[in-house]
Each structure stands twice: as structure tokens, then as C-alpha cells.
Design a protein around this motif. Structure first.
Motif, short mmCIF file in Angstrom:
data_model
loop_
_atom_site.label_atom_id
_atom_site.label_comp_id
_atom_site.label_asym_id
_atom_site.label_seq_id
_atom_site.Cartn_x
_atom_site.Cartn_y
_atom_site.Cartn_z
N THR A 27 -63.10 79.58 94.43
CA THR A 27 -62.29 78.51 94.93
C THR A 27 -62.60 77.39 94.39
OG1 THR A 27 -62.15 79.83 96.91
CG2 THR A 27 -61.40 77.53 96.82
N HIS A 56 -54.54 89.20 94.11
CA HIS A 56 -54.05 88.76 95.43
C HIS A 56 -53.20 87.52 95.17
CE1 HIS A 56 -54.34 87.42 99.69
NE2 HIS A 56 -54.60 86.02 99.21
N ASP A 57 -53.31 86.59 94.33
CA ASP A 57 -52.58 85.55 93.96
C ASP A 57 -51.10 86.12 93.47
OD1 ASP A 57 -52.96 82.36 93.85
OD2 ASP A 57 -51.72 82.80 92.30
N LYS A 59 -49.55 89.09 94.38
CA LYS A 59 -48.78 89.59 95.52
C LYS A 59 -48.46 88.40 96.24
CE LYS A 59 -49.46 93.27 98.50
NZ LYS A 59 -50.54 94.34 99.04
N ARG A 60 -49.09 87.41 96.62
CA ARG A 60 -48.56 86.36 97.49
C ARG A 60 -47.56 85.62 96.81
NH1 ARG A 60 -49.96 81.02 97.29
NH2 ARG A 60 -51.74 81.37 95.78
N GLU A 61 -47.49 85.33 95.37
CA GLU A 61 -46.14 84.86 94.76
C GLU A 61 -45.09 85.74 94.89
OE1 GLU A 61 -45.93 81.67 93.93
OE2 GLU A 61 -47.89 80.70 93.68
N SER A 63 -44.53 87.88 97.07
CA SER A 63 -44.00 88.05 98.47
C SER A 63 -42.93 87.01 98.87
CB SER A 63 -45.04 87.85 99.48
OG SER A 63 -45.56 86.48 99.64
N ARG A 64 -42.96 85.86 98.14
CA ARG A 64 -41.99 84.66 98.56
C ARG A 64 -41.01 84.47 97.64
NH1 ARG A 64 -46.39 79.69 98.60
NH2 ARG A 64 -46.77 79.64 96.41
N GLU A 85 -44.17 96.10 98.02
CA GLU A 85 -43.38 95.14 98.80
C GLU A 85 -42.22 94.70 98.25
OE1 GLU A 85 -41.81 91.80 101.20
OE2 GLU A 85 -43.17 91.82 99.54
N THR A 169 -41.84 84.27 88.29
CA THR A 169 -40.80 84.10 89.68
C THR A 169 -40.29 82.88 89.27
OG1 THR A 169 -42.51 82.90 90.85
CG2 THR A 169 -43.00 85.22 91.03
#
Length: 214
Positions: A27, A56-57, A59-61, A63-64, A85, A169
């Protein structure tokens, strides 16, 4: 002299702290890279060591996101939970995803870029070299075919060298440059926010989408 010694000690302690942070904290490394990019006015938001670190990053982007474009090679990641998803949202008409995969059929006189990439891969992975890459890409087409939906989840083919994977995205774009000596999954993933690089990569996808067979 004592002041200089104190300053030197302080600088050494700070340098040691930064080294420890670099070694032990992903991080912190990402934050430092982000800060450097901001100070240098670069559009790089983050750099991941490989696709596993970036998953993970991404997938998070996803998702929105409401508008997603993907250009990839064999497309194995499209068959995993990374996109599950998103595909459900596309089927529910709440998102739109354009997917570009390599063309399986090569017109006479045109380069066979699937064979070209397989020649590179077989040097470091002996499982390839007998058409395996083409069969894997065909399997991705077969996997996606039943879940496509016009205007929401669409697939087209492209006929250019396999230079990398792009996931875009409305907000960011991930570029995984392919190299001749490793699988794409083992290559670094560079995340860009909107800017010149984002615009160039989206323009490439737009051009290939217009020219690709449905």
C-alpha cells in the motif's frame, strides 16, 4: 559540526524508514508511486506487479462502471469471477461491455497474429506450439456466445499483433503490455486515470471496434 551530524543521522533514519516501508508495505509503495506521478504530472495512477496483484483493484473499478471496453488475447480472465458480476449487470441491461478478441479466421494474405504470439509463448512454455492458443481463444468465444446481448454485452474480432491487454472504464484504463518472454498474466499492469494515455488507448479500441467483424 554537531548539527551536520544530527542532520545526517536524521536523513539516514528517514532513508531506512522508507526502505522498510518499500519492502514491507504494498500500500505504501502504491501511495508513493501515486504521489510521484502526481508531482511529475503523469497520468499513471498505480502499477501492479502482475494480473494477480491487480485483480482486486480491477474488480472494484468494474463494479462501479457502466461503460467497459476490453481488448485481450486468449481471454481466460473473462471466464473467471473477475468479470462475473459485470456480465450479470450487462445481462440486466445496467451496463455495457465491448469485448475485442483475436480473429480466429485469417484472410488469405494477412498475417496470422495468433500463430505469431504462439511462437513467442512456446519458447518459454512447451505446452504451446501446436495450435493451443487458437483453441483457447475459441473456447473464450464459446464461453461468451450464450451470454451476449446486443447493445450490452458484445464481442468482435481484431487482427493486430497481440501487444497487450486493455481494460477500460469511464474513469480508468488498465494496460498489461505483453512481452516475448512471459505470459501476459505475469506482466506488470499499469493503471491510468483519464488523460493522454487513456485517450489513446480508448481511441485504439474504438477504431478496432468499428473495423472488427461482429
Amino acid at each position: 559540526m554537531e548539527i551536520l551530524r544530527d542532520i545526517g543521522t536524521s536523513l539516514l533514519a528517514s532513508a531506512l524508514f522508507l526502505v522498510l516501508v518499500w519492502v514491507f508495505s504494498k500500500t505504501a509503495r502504491r501511495l508513493l508511486r501515486g504521489l510521484a506521478a502526481h508531482l511529475l504530472h503523469l497520468d499513471v495512477e498505480e502499477v501492479f506487479a502482475n494480473s494477480r496483484d491487480a485483480a482486486h483493484d480491477i474488480k472494484r473499478e468494474l463494479s462501479r462502471a457502466r461503460e467497459i471496453s476490453v481488448l485481450t488475447g486468449r481471454g481466460n480472465e473473462l471466464q473467471r469471477d473477475l468479470f462475473e458480476e459485470l456480465f450479470l449487470r450487462c445481462r440486466a441491461r445496467r451496463s455495457r461491455c465491448r469485448i475485442l478478441l483475436p480473429k480466429l479466421d485469417v484472410p488469405a494474405g494477412e498475417p496470422d497474429w495468433i500463430a505469431d504470439r504462439e511462437e513467442e509463448i512456446q519458447v518459454f512454455d512447451s505446452a504451446f506450439g501446436a495450435g493451443l492458443l487458437r483453441r483457447q481463444i475459441a473456447a473464450t468465444y464459446d464461453y461468451l456466445a450464450p451470454i451476449t446481448m446486443e447493445g450490452h454485452l458484445e464481442i468482435r474480432g481484431y487482427g493486430i499483433p497481440h501487444i497487450g491487454r486493455i481494460i477500460a472504464t469511464e474513469r480508468v484504463v488498465y494496460l498489461t503490455p505483453y512481452s516475448a518472454d512471459r505470459h501476459g498474466r505475469d506482466s506488470p499492469v499499469i493503471k491510468y486515470h483519464r488523460g493522454e494515455t487513456y485517450d489513446v488507448l480508448l481511441r485504439l479500441i474504438d477504431k478496432l471496434w468499428v473495423g472488427g467483424p461482429a
